[in-house]
Design a protein around this motif. Structure first.
Motif, PDB file in Angstrom:
ATOM      1  N   TYR A  36       0.835  -1.215   0.000  1.00  0.00           N
ATOM      2  CA  TYR A  36       0.000   0.000   0.000  1.00  0.00           C
ATOM      3  C   TYR A  36       0.865   1.259   0.000  1.00  0.00           C
ATOM      4  O   TYR A  36       0.624   2.199  -0.750  1.00  0.00           O
ATOM      5  N   VAL A  48     -11.172  11.731  -1.328  1.00  0.00           N
ATOM      6  CA  VAL A  48     -11.004  10.314  -1.613  1.00  0.00           C
ATOM      7  C   VAL A  48      -9.632   9.999  -2.214  1.00  0.00           C
ATOM      8  O   VAL A  48      -9.112   8.902  -2.050  1.00  0.00           O
ATOM      9  N   ALA A  49      -9.033  10.953  -2.891  1.00  0.00           N
ATOM     10  CA  ALA A  49      -7.723  10.712  -3.513  1.00  0.00           C
ATOM     11  C   ALA A  49      -6.878  11.975  -3.437  1.00  0.00           C
ATOM     12  O   ALA A  49      -7.403  13.085  -3.512  1.00  0.00           O
ATOM     13  N   GLY A  50      -5.577  11.785  -3.279  1.00  0.00           N
ATOM     14  CA  GLY A  50      -4.654  12.923  -3.202  1.00  0.00           C
ATOM     15  C   GLY A  50      -3.230  12.431  -3.326  1.00  0.00           C
ATOM     16  O   GLY A  50      -2.997  11.395  -3.946  1.00  0.00           O
ATOM     17  N   PHE A  79      -8.947   3.563  -9.162  1.00  0.00           N
ATOM     18  CA  PHE A  79      -9.840   4.530  -9.812  1.00  0.00           C
ATOM     19  C   PHE A  79      -9.800   4.341 -11.327  1.00  0.00           C
ATOM     20  O   PHE A  79      -8.722   4.408 -11.920  1.00  0.00           O
ATOM     21  N   ILE A  96     -17.388   2.824   0.144  1.00  0.00           N
ATOM     22  CA  ILE A  96     -16.948   3.972  -0.635  1.00  0.00           C
ATOM     23  C   ILE A  96     -18.152   4.868  -0.813  1.00  0.00           C
ATOM     24  O   ILE A  96     -19.193   4.435  -1.298  1.00  0.00           O
ATOM     25  N   VAL A 104      -4.931  -7.263   1.311  1.00  0.00           N
ATOM     26  CA  VAL A 104      -5.052  -5.825   1.077  1.00  0.00           C
ATOM     27  C   VAL A 104      -6.427  -5.523   0.488  1.00  0.00           C
ATOM     28  O   VAL A 104      -6.776  -6.002  -0.586  1.00  0.00           O
ATOM     29  N   ARG A 105      -7.182  -4.734   1.210  1.00  0.00           N
ATOM     30  CA  ARG A 105      -8.546  -4.457   0.796  1.00  0.00           C
ATOM     31  C   ARG A 105      -8.641  -3.343  -0.240  1.00  0.00           C
ATOM     32  O   ARG A 105      -9.467  -3.369  -1.135  1.00  0.00           O
ATOM     33  N   GLY A 106      -7.791  -2.293  -0.104  1.00  0.00           N
ATOM     34  CA  GLY A 106      -7.923  -1.158  -0.994  1.00  0.00           C
ATOM     35  C   GLY A 106      -9.177  -0.368  -0.685  1.00  0.00           C
ATOM     36  O   GLY A 106      -9.807  -0.626   0.340  1.00  0.00           O
ATOM     37  N   PRO A 107      -9.620   0.542  -1.553  1.00  0.00           N
ATOM     38  CA  PRO A 107      -8.869   1.063  -2.700  1.00  0.00           C
ATOM     39  C   PRO A 107      -7.674   1.918  -2.258  1.00  0.00           C
ATOM     40  O   PRO A 107      -7.621   2.361  -1.110  1.00  0.00           O
ATOM     41  N   LEU A 108      -6.744   2.129  -3.176  1.00  0.00           N
ATOM     42  CA  LEU A 108      -5.661   3.084  -2.946  1.00  0.00           C
ATOM     43  C   LEU A 108      -6.263   4.492  -2.943  1.00  0.00           C
ATOM     44  O   LEU A 108      -7.233   4.744  -3.662  1.00  0.00           O
ATOM     45  N   ASN A 109      -5.679   5.388  -2.160  1.00  0.00           N
ATOM     46  CA  ASN A 109      -6.204   6.764  -2.126  1.00  0.00           C
ATOM     47  C   ASN A 109      -5.439   7.719  -3.053  1.00  0.00           C
ATOM     48  O   ASN A 109      -5.301   8.900  -2.758  1.00  0.00           O
ATOM     49  N   VAL A 110      -4.951   7.180  -4.154  1.00  0.00           N
ATOM     50  CA  VAL A 110      -4.327   8.003  -5.201  1.00  0.00           C
ATOM     51  C   VAL A 110      -4.906   7.535  -6.541  1.00  0.00           C
ATOM     52  O   VAL A 110      -5.081   6.334  -6.753  1.00  0.00           O
ATOM     53  N   SER A 111      -5.166   8.473  -7.417  1.00  0.00           N
ATOM     54  CA  SER A 111      -5.736   8.122  -8.720  1.00  0.00           C
ATOM     55  C   SER A 111      -4.635   7.859  -9.742  1.00  0.00           C
ATOM     56  O   SER A 111      -3.460   8.033  -9.455  1.00  0.00           O
ATOM     57  N   VAL A 121     -14.834   3.247  -8.683  1.00  0.00           N
ATOM     58  CA  VAL A 121     -13.792   3.131  -7.666  1.00  0.00           C
ATOM     59  C   VAL A 121     -13.886   1.711  -7.123  1.00  0.00           C
ATOM     60  O   VAL A 121     -14.985   1.251  -6.804  1.00  0.00           O
ATOM     61  N   HIS A 122     -12.743   1.006  -7.036  1.00  0.00           N
ATOM     62  CA  HIS A 122     -12.804  -0.433  -6.812  1.00  0.00           C
ATOM     63  C   HIS A 122     -11.973  -0.911  -5.629  1.00  0.00           C
ATOM     64  O   HIS A 122     -10.823  -0.496  -5.460  1.00  0.00           O
ATOM     65  N   PHE A 123     -12.577  -1.792  -4.868  1.00  0.00           N
ATOM     66  CA  PHE A 123     -11.814  -2.480  -3.828  1.00  0.00           C
ATOM     67  C   PHE A 123     -10.802  -3.409  -4.488  1.00  0.00           C
ATOM     68  O   PHE A 123     -11.039  -3.917  -5.594  1.00  0.00           O
ATOM     69  N   ILE A 130      -9.067   5.061   2.048  1.00  0.00           N
ATOM     70  CA  ILE A 130     -10.078   6.026   1.667  1.00  0.00           C
ATOM     71  C   ILE A 130     -10.967   6.223   2.877  1.00  0.00           C
ATOM     72  O   ILE A 130     -11.390   5.265   3.512  1.00  0.00           O
ATOM     73  N   HIS A 151      -7.045  -2.837   7.220  1.00  0.00           N
ATOM     74  CA  HIS A 151      -7.388  -3.759   6.129  1.00  0.00           C
ATOM     75  C   HIS A 151      -6.492  -3.606   4.907  1.00  0.00           C
ATOM     76  O   HIS A 151      -6.497  -4.458   4.030  1.00  0.00           O
ATOM     77  N   ASN A 152      -5.748  -2.536   4.854  1.00  0.00           N
ATOM     78  CA  ASN A 152      -4.798  -2.370   3.739  1.00  0.00           C
ATOM     79  C   ASN A 152      -3.412  -2.884   4.082  1.00  0.00           C
ATOM     80  O   ASN A 152      -2.502  -2.828   3.255  1.00  0.00           O
ATOM     81  N   PHE A 153      -3.246  -3.364   5.327  1.00  0.00           N
ATOM     82  CA  PHE A 153      -1.931  -3.814   5.777  1.00  0.00           C
ATOM     83  C   PHE A 153      -2.014  -5.206   6.391  1.00  0.00           C
ATOM     84  O   PHE A 153      -1.413  -5.474   7.433  1.00  0.00           O
ATOM     85  N   SER A 154      -2.784  -6.060   5.741  1.00  0.00           N
ATOM     86  CA  SER A 154      -2.828  -7.487   6.084  1.00  0.00           C
ATOM     87  C   SER A 154      -3.313  -7.773   7.503  1.00  0.00           C
ATOM     88  O   SER A 154      -2.985  -8.805   8.084  1.00  0.00           O
TER      89      SER A 154
END
Lengths: 450, 450
Positions: free
Chosen positions: A106, B73-75, A168, B66, A200-207, A188-190, B60, B137-140
């Protein structure tokens, strides 16, 4: 479109050659000077290089002890450095090395995606598994994980990162001030990854960026390394001393990629080349001798130790005798084999060995006129040895300037290299395809099936 | 020297207020626009702010689902963003948030040290333990670690990072081209840390900056958080609605620091303030009402959910009724308490609650003329409520521009704020001491004892 040579530039601020920092042209504090790195980036961009490439380590080099002569002892974290350089350049790509063993997917996905946005799509990630005991000691381990474990983790890691980068879809953002809809939740996807090493669940917070996601680069030479590279890499950095081994590697990787259903033209193979360039061969030779004369014996010994797994101590050995046998290593297996091969094939003494590898650490060293250097690059490029090269100027900035002023024009005259940047992203310049978002592809195929 | 107000600026590119992005002045794509962040940095520097401050999350926002309206949501990853901004600014500091729960000390020490070198000593690290289930959840992890565990790890983490930052003494580099001695081996130090959570050998492969090392910043409000802050923080970011609670916090932290043998003047307490500033109070009120009118109900509900631990679902609830009881959380304990307190003390309905916290998420909101805003800041500053403030402009860039053009001159007229930067590093501007390298101090005391 004619096939063109792709060029990366390896530009550690302290210079590539082990004695570079002692060269009169080289700022002795180059490794820790941001201004000097900026100058190098601007020079590489003047030369129309595809990318600025930086290796990386997660420990002070050369195993368990701190040795006094090593000019690479301190520097910048590459992604941080490249972020600072990105807004001060326009077209140059930035390929940063980062570890799948000592980072979290992540965090890594996020820092590269951020740099890719800031640079407007000019980023690449050089995937490494980090093969030194000293790095393990900085991450709460007594010993590094076995080679095969690291490569299994790396394969899963790259998979997770690429999934995260697709969080994204490219048209996910609506940003309608009137209705208050900022994004389309359906786009926007897990990530929902569960594997041997990661959940890792996601989503990432960067597009995503203008080039979709960063270019995937790799340098593995071992069996595990080749497998991972053929499956995931878009650019492969490799070390060869001779055209025939370069060809074996080139054909093997392309065949493996084809076997995995990939288009082999979308995997660019770029051997490293350390050029000493002169207006004449004699001038080039003089430059080589000059740098060689600056190597201290203890630094040469430490270099061999570092490149062969960190356990070989040659202190007190006869430097004008042959290299003794090497212990097996969990570290850089293929690099160790290469060093052994260079010593044996050339019948090098210890001293001759470290003098030869001092510049390029096992990569190909060419000493010659611009025409001679161009001849060699052309021969490899036209005979399944290379799609391009990573240029490792032995010292800086003049080692780079020599290449830009002498070799680049020669390659351009032969129609082998660009005369201006073709695109704005690293992918566009490398001729690599835009990676469509997996969810967009899936959506399209569902629609088509309906 | 007269004591001056210190000012940080919280400038998420998408704006602070939940509906900021719908404001006509605010670029709707501000959160993902590097150019807009650059504009904000330059504006903050024009206002002579000490630092640009960014919060951070590793997921996120808003828990497990979501939700469509969230403009945050993203940056960018903050350290990456600040690295890109550093060479384009001269005096502004950069305080980036990073997590002790989901990073490794070696990697974190390295990225901040790199930014501190590139910015020539203008960096701060806001230490957080990251309190959301969605990050876990994003870190296992299936669930986040307990609050107390996170704080124990944080304390050890900060200790390791500070040791790593002292790897090189400030005069470790010799770089003598003649003799080939690059550094003094006696001035490079192993970290050799072994603790409950980490075993880190070191040394770090980055040297110290012009300010020694980054400023340590913290925002913990809970008992664990206060303990960690008093022991390690140099700047404390805090959230208060009233002077009396701010004073309680201020006095408590200064007393704890004194108890630990620290100089309380070297811990700056900076409450967050969200100002709506007008040339008149009526104009300010109008600005407040305008932004409030842009909040969508579902975004308000999601905001309360996010700030109270991620489990409270108010969908379908009567928004003009009172806030129901909250479940205990392992997450942001003190933030949850604060939200409850705001609702109860003001007798707010759910709607009134989210309208009030939409701007500052529990920080102090001031709506008034420049003089009224300055009066409040002065009152807090002169009565043990604050050493400075983190300004959270509700929307951007005009929320920031209003403060720079209207409030800053008023504070300057009163002699409460600088008229030019005092120094080149963040520490110099904040009036914080240069942290001598621990090994240099030890060497001196050994010499003195001899």
């Amino acid at each position: 479109m004619t096939r063109k040579i792709r060029l990366g530039a390896f530009l550690p601020g302290g210079g590539q050659h082990i004695a570079a920092w002692r060269h009169p042209d080289q700022p002795a504090d180059g490794a820790t000077s941001f201004d000097f790195h900026l100058k190098l980036a601007q020079e590489a961009e003047r030369g129309l290089f595809d990318a600025y490439f930086l290796a990386d380590g997660l420990a002070i080099a050369f195993g368990g002890s701190i040795e006094g002569g090593n000019a690479k002892v301190a520097g910048f974290e590459p992604v941080i450095l490249f972020s600072a350089l990105a807004p001060l350049t326009r077209n140059l790509g930035f390929i940063a090395t980062a570890s799948t063993t000592y980072e979290e997917p992540y965090n890594l996905a996020r820092k590269f995606a951020s740099l890719d946005l800031i640079s407007d799509g000019r980023t690449g990630w050089n995937v490494v598994t980090t093969a030194t005991e000293s790095a393990a000691h900085n991450f709460s381990l007594d010993h590094q994980h076995p080679h095969a474990w690291r490569y299994r983790r790396a394969a899963e890691f790259v998979d997770v990162v690429k999934k995260l980068w697709d969080s994204f879809e490219d048209d996910a953002f609506i940003r309608d001030k009137e209705t208050g809809v900022f994004f389309d939740v359906d786009k926007v996807h897990f990530t929902d990854h569960q594997g041997e090493h990661f959940k890792v669940r996601g989503p990432l917070n960067v597009s995503r960026s203008a080039q979709g996601h960063p270019v995937i680069v790799q340098a593995g030479q071992s069996e595990d390394g080749r497998g991972l590279a053929a499956a995931t890499a878009e650019v492969i950095f490799t070390a060869h001393q001779r055209l025939d081994t370069a060809q074996e590697f080139y054909r093997d990787i392309k065949a493996r990629a084809r076997g995995l259903g990939r288009n082999p033209d979308h995997i660019l193979i770029m051997p490293g080349v350390s050029p000493f360039v002169g207006r004449t061969e004699a001038e080039a030779r003089e430059k080589y001798e000059r740098l060689t004369s600056l190597i201290l014996e203890e630094d040469g010994i430490a270099l061999i130790k570092g490149l062969t797994g960190g356990t070989l101590d040659l202190t007190g050995a006869d430097l004008d005798g042959p290299l003794p046998p090497l212990d097996p290593t969990e570290g850089m297996k293929s690099r160790q084999t290469l060093i052994r091969q260079i010593a044996d094939e050339n019948g090098f003494t210890i001293r001759q060995l470290y003098q030869w590898i001092a510049s390029a650490r096992g990569h190909f060293t060419i000493v010659g006129s611009a025409r001679q250097v161009a001849d060699t690059l052309q021969e490899w490029f036209e005979n399944e040895g290379a799609d391009g090269f990573n240029i490792l100027p032995p010292w800086l900035p003049t080692g780079l300037t020599d290449f830009v002023d002498l070799v680049i024009p020669e390659l351009q005259r032969r129609g082998l290299f660009r005369t201006e940047y073709e695109g704005r992203t690293l992918r566009e310049n490398l001729g690599l395809p835009f990676p469509e978002n997996r969810w967009t592809v899936q959506r399209r195929s569902v629609h088509a099936a309906e």
